[in-house]
Scaffold this motif. Structure first.
Motif, short mmCIF file in Angstrom:
data_model
loop_
_atom_site.label_atom_id
_atom_site.label_comp_id
_atom_site.label_asym_id
_atom_site.label_seq_id
_atom_site.Cartn_x
_atom_site.Cartn_y
_atom_site.Cartn_z
N VAL B 6 0.86 -1.19 0.00
CA VAL B 6 0.00 0.00 0.00
C VAL B 6 0.90 1.24 0.00
O VAL B 6 1.81 1.34 0.82
N GLU B 9 1.01 7.86 0.38
CA GLU B 9 1.36 9.27 0.23
C GLU B 9 1.76 9.54 -1.22
O GLU B 9 2.19 8.64 -1.93
N GLU B 15 8.63 10.48 1.05
CA GLU B 15 9.54 9.43 0.56
C GLU B 15 8.82 8.09 0.37
O GLU B 15 9.38 7.15 -0.19
N ALA B 16 7.56 8.02 0.86
CA ALA B 16 6.86 6.73 0.92
C ALA B 16 6.87 5.96 -0.40
O ALA B 16 7.14 4.76 -0.42
N THR B 19 10.36 4.54 -1.07
CA THR B 19 10.67 3.39 -0.22
C THR B 19 9.92 2.16 -0.71
O THR B 19 10.47 1.06 -0.80
N PHE B 23 11.51 -1.26 -2.05
CA PHE B 23 11.14 -2.51 -1.37
C PHE B 23 10.65 -3.53 -2.40
O PHE B 23 11.06 -4.70 -2.38
N TYR B 40 -3.41 4.70 -2.18
CA TYR B 40 -4.52 5.27 -1.42
C TYR B 40 -4.13 6.64 -0.86
O TYR B 40 -2.96 7.03 -0.94
N LEU B 125 1.22 -7.79 4.23
CA LEU B 125 0.78 -6.48 3.72
C LEU B 125 1.75 -5.42 4.25
O LEU B 125 1.96 -5.31 5.46
N MET B 126 2.36 -4.68 3.36
CA MET B 126 3.32 -3.65 3.75
C MET B 126 2.72 -2.28 3.42
O MET B 126 2.30 -2.03 2.29
N MET B 127 2.72 -1.38 4.42
CA MET B 127 2.17 -0.04 4.18
C MET B 127 3.29 0.99 4.17
O MET B 127 4.14 1.01 5.07
N PHE B 128 3.27 1.85 3.18
CA PHE B 128 4.24 2.94 3.09
C PHE B 128 3.48 4.25 3.01
O PHE B 128 2.70 4.47 2.07
N GLY B 129 3.64 5.09 4.02
CA GLY B 129 2.88 6.33 4.06
C GLY B 129 3.58 7.37 4.90
O GLY B 129 4.80 7.40 4.96
N ASP B 130 2.82 8.20 5.60
CA ASP B 130 3.44 9.18 6.46
C ASP B 130 2.61 9.40 7.72
O ASP B 130 1.43 9.21 7.72
N ASN C 8 8.75 5.51 10.38
CA ASN C 8 9.33 6.34 9.31
C ASN C 8 9.41 7.82 9.67
O ASN C 8 9.72 8.65 8.84
N GLU C 34 13.33 6.00 6.48
CA GLU C 34 13.08 7.41 6.14
C GLU C 34 13.55 8.30 7.30
O GLU C 34 14.63 8.08 7.85
N LEU C 102 2.63 4.77 11.02
CA LEU C 102 2.55 5.96 10.18
C LEU C 102 2.13 7.17 10.99
O LEU C 102 1.50 7.05 11.99
#
Lengths: 137, 130, 102
Positions: B6, B9, B15-16, B19, B23, B40, B125-130, C8, C34, C102
């Protein structure tokens, strides 16, 4: 025993409503996800506990008030809303500051029961550790 | 192992998406599968083909498009989040009476059900956000 | 059963790292990525919190993010292991679930 193919989904809510869209869009995922018949729980900790407070009125800012939607979750069979006690206390809140959210328990003659369960930080850690899929917002 | 990804951002500000891209590349190089990446929140902005980053910078959208083409990754942009932020494919543009669309090659617009389905069908499930 | 936690955000900007530390279980791993990599340095305001947890939880930091920010490995807290993206993938495989703070 869990039904085969059913996963435990935890929606982790750590952000306050309105300042950013995360809380609203998290709720949209929960509503759609409810149709998939998974074992769903919601966790509210840190600023996420602010999502459930009473008396939210967004008229002045012109943004949609989505807090009533939490009260409809029971109709979608989403009835495990875990709120962390320490997060409430750190923010000067108690359970009384939160909306009343209930569901009708079909296994108990449709008795109305509270969906919000206040748990300790240690219990929250246990809950997180007992999941298959964790969605963070 | 199957990874679901996911990205929540948008490109360049956070940077999400970088990254997540690094990955996914590493996961595929290690022999894992990444059947789908779901975009999303502001992550849907990765899917516009109209970005023009400076020439000495990476092109995040093009990188995803190429990676997806090479490895058969399904790049899904959430329709509800996309509509709010003006990311449209041809059908949506027509349906909403808009004069243009902007979805990039290799991306498709679909519902949140695709996110849940990804959670059910993948091992992590890997989430990349902020 | 164990969890890979990813953080992060800089611990000097948000509570994410501290909140993560307060919710991990023995045997879990915390990977700083990050701006989260600033939490891996020694001699900071959060070093004690990280070092205090390092006995029961393994800390990792994403090397490319460290390098991007000019943080030399010599500045890291003892016991924090540097991984690359392949190592990140390996950690995700090794643990049973991933949780992003997050």
């Amino acid at each position: 025993m869990m039904e085969e193919g059913v996963k435990k989904f935890l929606y982790v809510n750590r952000k306050a409503p309105y300042g950013t869209i995360y809380a609203l869009e998290a709720l949209e995922v929960v509503l759609i996800g409810a149709a998939f018949d998974q074992d769903v729980s919601l966790a509210f900790l840190d600023d996420g506990v602010f999502q459930l407070t009473r008396d939210q009125n967004t008229d002045g800012v012109g943004v949609k008030n989505f807090s009533p939607t939490f009260r409809a979750l029971g109709d979608y069979d989403v009835n495990k809303l875990y709120v962390e006690r320490e997060s409430l206390e750190e923010r000067g809140l108690t359970a009384d500051d939160l909306q009343e959210i209930v569901y009708e328990d079909e296994d108990d003659d449709w008795a109305e029961k509270p969906s919000i369960r206040i748990i300790s930080r240690a219990e929250m850690a246990d809950l997180m550790h007992d999941q298959d899929v964790i969605l963070s917002f | 192992m199957k990874f679901g990804i996911v990205v929540s951002e948008g490109p360049y500000t956070h940077e999400a998406s970088d990254t997540a891209y690094n990955f996914v590349k590493a996961a595929i190089e290690a022999g894992h599968e990444v059947p789908r990446v779901f975009f999303y929140h502001d992550g849907v902005n990765v899917g516009t083909r109209l970005t023009v980053p400076p020439q000495d910078d990476r092109n995040i959208q093009v990188n995803w498009t190429n990676l997806a083409k090479e490895h058969g990754i399904d790049l899904v942009v959430c329709i509800a989040a996309a509509q709010r932020r003006g990311i449209l494919d041809e059908n949506e543009a027509k349906r909403q009476g808009k004069d243009a669309d902007n979805i990039a090659e290799g991306f498709r617009i679909s519902g949140l059900g695709q996110l849940i389905e990804m959670g059910i069908q993948t091992d992590r499930l890997m989430m990349f956000g902020d | 059963m164990s969890t890979l936690h990813t953080v992060n955000k800089s611990p000097f900007a948000t509570q994410s790292l501290l909140s993560c530390i307060n919710h991990v279980k023995d045997g879990d791993a915390i990977l700083l990525i990050e701006d989260g990599v600033y939490g891996a340095a020694a001699g900071t305001g959060v070093s004690d919190a990280v070092a205090g947890k390092a006995g029961s939880v393994k800390f990792y930091v994403l090397g490319p993010d460290l390098e991007a920010r000019g943080i030399p490995a010599t500045r890291l807290l003892e016991g924090v292991e540097v991984v690359d993206y392949a190592g990140f993938v390996g950690l995700a495989v090794e643990h049973d679930r991933a949780q992003a703070w997050l």
